[in-house]
Design a protein around this motif. Structure first.
Motif, PDB file in Angstrom:
ATOM      1  N   UNK A 207      45.663  37.135  40.170  1.00 53.02           N
ATOM      2  CA  UNK A 207      44.639  37.431  39.045  1.00 53.02           C
ATOM      3  C   UNK A 207      43.202  37.627  39.843  1.00 53.02           C
ATOM      4  N   UNK A 208      43.046  36.789  41.287  1.00 48.06           N
ATOM      5  CA  UNK A 208      42.011  36.911  41.781  1.00 48.06           C
ATOM      6  C   UNK A 208      41.880  38.346  42.717  1.00 48.06           C
ATOM      7  N   UNK A 209      42.810  38.847  42.852  1.00 53.63           N
ATOM      8  CA  UNK A 209      42.934  40.088  43.679  1.00 53.63           C
ATOM      9  C   UNK A 209      43.016  41.185  42.761  1.00 53.63           C
ATOM     10  N   UNK A 210      42.863  41.080  41.373  1.00 53.37           N
ATOM     11  CA  UNK A 210      42.878  42.042  40.576  1.00 53.37           C
ATOM     12  C   UNK A 210      42.079  43.545  40.951  1.00 53.37           C
ATOM     13  N   UNK A 211      40.782  43.108  41.399  1.00 51.84           N
ATOM     14  CA  UNK A 211      39.893  44.348  41.820  1.00 51.84           C
ATOM     15  C   UNK A 211      40.620  45.203  42.913  1.00 51.84           C
TER      16      UNK A 211
END
Lengths: 295, 436
Positions: A207-211
């Motif tokens: 989720x944190x790596x979505x960008x």
């Protein structure tokens, strides 16, 4: 004073803007203009024909084939590259203390910097139905030899594999940057709560790596929609070793431009490609905005 | 002396005020102004040594002339010609097939030949009407015919002898039976050496051109001129159906060839195929790559395609004159015989004595000694010819990959009709569709 600063800023960036307009904006405008004209590259006359080129595209078998093949390749490369590069980046990141960390990163990145033509020639040999190592390997497991470069479906698979192999290094590099920017405190907290490595990866990293994932996705898609050299080399006309010509959009445009002398028609194909790329970029912005608004 | 060919350089200086070309009284203008340079663009990499040879032959009379030869893949060559001529950045000497040059001639992008060149080209002792037509536009001469692609059958004599076959096949039916007998198979029965290699894949229009050659042996040509400048596609004819059926028969019924077997000249040279229909350049290729191969050539049952390739000139001033001089120097009998002997392409100039070369290399016999009723055809010089062939090739590639068509005459007919319709729509779009 304020006005002078403002003027100075404008003057300072003007040369850059002028170059940008000339090399980026002007060709796009010219393509848009040509797409509604009939031009054979040789004559001075360029009659305006409205949307006739686009209407013809709608019924053109070769364009449909090219669009379908290009889309399959682009989304195929995306489906392979994004999860694989994220996984590889995670593995490399969590092994950064290993003395082989540099080796891993270099190994994964090398395909991205290797010249495309020799690389594609090597893959052509790998996929060779008669002499290629891939069929030799498969035969060990009792799998029948496949005509990789000749079968309509398998030849697409070959292009997807080649493009994914090339794109992987760059995507891993971007993901590695992303991993290095993730706050360690989150992983430590998760570890204290008893989360396994896999759980941390799935519930925190992904989720944190979505960008990063969105950026990688769009870059991969846009690059893959421009696929050309790979299919050209895999089906090159070398005597004795041809392969099925996988028709892609850029190939079709080149043929229409410089073999069929239909610049306006090729321009209309380019406009379609431009619209696809724009649409994908808009989707990226939309998804990013949604994420920000939820945050 | 210097020559530029893929990085090599050789300058040649013009010293003579008038240079006699090939002993025919053709003259070249002088250049006292020092070094000159011209570029030669070719679409056949194997021709680079020929152009180098021509330039070297000019060295004595043109020591300051620098000739750069850039011989690349044909498809890339076509693209650079399109871009180069329209942007004014093309080479001075451009090698182009007659069919392809028509668009550039219509657009006025190639130079009209000076009088001495026109006289040389129009002299019936030098070129037949067929080749003259290829360089003529609106009654004027625009190029110098150079060489031609002409097909013949290549067959591996060892393989034919092993199969107990005396001499090459004489009819298209015999091609099928020969192919069956010549195909070598592994224990599973899969072919490992094809009896007759066919062009089944690859980019470009080659698939269509090879199909046209085979269809012609069945008695008809797929593009027919119904009236002046009007054409119609007629693939769905008895000959067209027979030709496609023959491909499918060999692919799926007798399996004498498969789509993934090594193909073309390379397969023939490696003894991975027993028969091949190809142009004369293969003789030179065999001499270079497989000198120990035992093979012979034969004429085809009905006739052959002839693709005439000519030298055209762009640019102006002294470079233009030097370029015409180069094109004429290429016509010297010594150079043309060198071309045949060392590269293998057939010169278009008439009256050349090939006897020594044929005696030393009997394989050329089928290309220069043919029956009186041997027919020739050529690719029509119409604007959209490349698109016609590319679309036809794309459709044929589909047919070759479809085993369900084999033996089904109705389906073959429907498929060819579909192809005809697509090609005729294209001809209609260009305003050159004839009466169907």
């Amino acid at each position: 004073m304020q006005r002078r600063r403002w003027l100075f800023s404008i003057v300072a960036i003007l040369p850059v803007l002028a170059i940008f307009a000339y090399v980026r904006v002007f060709p796009i405008v010219e393509i848009l203009r040509l797409s509604v004209h009939k031009w054979d590259i040789l004559s001075v006359a360029k009659p305006f024909i409205g949307l006739a080129n686009f209407r013809e595209l709608m019924g053109d078998r070769l364009f449909h084939e090219a669009l379908l093949n290009t889309s399959i390749i682009a989304f195929g490369v995306l489906a392979i590259t994004v999860p694989l590069s994220m996984t590889l980046a995670a593995l490399i990141y969590h092994r950064t203390r290993s003395r082989f960390a540099g080796f891993y990163e270099t190994t994964v990145f090398i395909p991205h910097v290797v010249s495309l033509v020799p690389a594609a020639m090597a893959w052509k040999w790998i996929f060779d139905a008669q002499l290629g190592p891939l069929n030799a390997l498969l035969s060990v497991f009792g799998v029948e030899p496949k005509a990789w470069l000749f079968d309509p479906v398998l030849s697409l698979v070959c292009v997807i594999v080649l493009c994914s192999w090339q794109a992987l290094g760059y995507c891993v590099l971007i993901y590695l940057v992303g991993f290095k920017n993730l706050p360690n405190s989150l992983f430590e907290a998760a570890k204290l709560d008893g989360a396994s490595g896999l759980q941390s990866f799935w519930n925190i990293s992904v989720p944190m790596l979505k960008p990063i994932t969105l950026y990688v996705s769009v870059i991969t898609l846009v690059t893959s929609f421009n696929v050309y050299a790979q299919v050209y080399v895999l089906a090159s006309d070398a005597q004795g070793a041809p392969g099925r010509q996988v028709r892609v959009l850029v190939l079709d445009m080149l043929e229409n431009s410089f073999r069929n002398y239909r610049i306006g028609y090729a321009a209309s194909e380019a406009v379609i490609l431009l619209l696809i790329v724009l649409l994908l970029t808009l989707v990226q912005f939309r998804l990013l905005r949604e994420r920000r608004s939820r945050a | 002396m210097k020559f530029l060919a893929n990085g090599l350089a050789v300058p040649l200086r013009k010293t003579a005020l008038f240079a006699t070309v090939s002993g025919l009284g053709l003259t070249a203008a002088s250049d006292d102004a020092g070094a000159q340079s011209i570029q030669v663009w070719s679409g056949y990499p194997e021709l680079a040594p020929f152009y180098e040879h021509v330039a070297e032959g000019m060295a004595d009379e043109y020591p300051d002339l620098e000739v750069t030869v850039e011989a690349i893949n044909l498809r890339d060559h076509e693209r650079r010609v399109a871009l180069g001529l329209t942007s004014g950045e093309a080479a001075e000497v451009i090698e182009l097939a007659s069919a392809l040059a028509s668009r550039y001639l219509a657009a006025g992008l190639l130079n009209q030949a000076p009088d001495e060149v026109s006289e040389f080209v129009t002299n019936p002792e030098n070129f037949s009407e067929f080749f003259l037509e290829g360089v003529t536009w609106d009654g004027e001469i625009y190029g110098v015919p150079l060489f031609r692609g002409q097909s013949a059958l290549y067959y591996n004599t060892d393989m034919l002898a092993e199969a107990g076959l005396d001499g090459p096949p004489q009819t298209m039916e015999e091609f099928d039976t020969y192919a069956e007998q010549l195909t070598q198979r592994n224990e599973a029965g899969d072919p490992v050496v094809s009896g007759w290699t066919l062009r089944l894949s690859g980019g470009g229009a080659g698939i269509a051109e090879k199909f046209w050659i085979n269809m012609f042996q069945h008695g008809e040509f797929p593009l027919v001129e119904t009236s002046e400048g009007k054409w119609v596609s007629r693939l769905n004819t008895e000959a067209g159906r027979a030709a496609l059926q023959q491909y499918l028969h060999n692919l799926y019924e007798t399996e004498t060839v498969t789509i993934d077997l090594p193909a073309d000249a390379e397969a023939f040279e490696r003894e991975q195929s027993a028969m091949l229909i190809r142009e004369s350049w293969v003789i030179g290729d065999i001499a270079a790559k497989a000198p120990d191969l035992n093979y012979a050539t034969a004429t085809l049952p009905e006739g052959s395609i002839v693709s005439a390739v000519n030298l055209y000139i762009s640019g102006d001033g002294e470079e233009e004159q030097a370029a015409w001089d180069f094109a004429l120097a290429a016509q010297q009998p010594e150079n043309l015989l060198w071309l045949l002997d060392n590269v293998g392409w057939l010169p278009n100039r008439a009256g050349l004595d090939y006897s020594e070369i044929v005696a030393a290399k009997p394989a050329f016999g089928a290309f220069v000694d043919y029956p009186e009723d041997y027919a020739f055809f050529t690719t029509p010089a119409i604007g959209p010819i490349e698109e016609v062939m590319a679309r036809m090739a794309s459709k044929l590639e589909q047919a070759f990959a479809d085993p369900s068509l084999a033996g089904d005459d109705e389906a073959i007919g429907a498929f060819l009709q579909e192809t005809d319709d697509e090609i005729n729509a294209l001809l209609d779009r260009e305003g050159i569709l004839g009466e169907r």
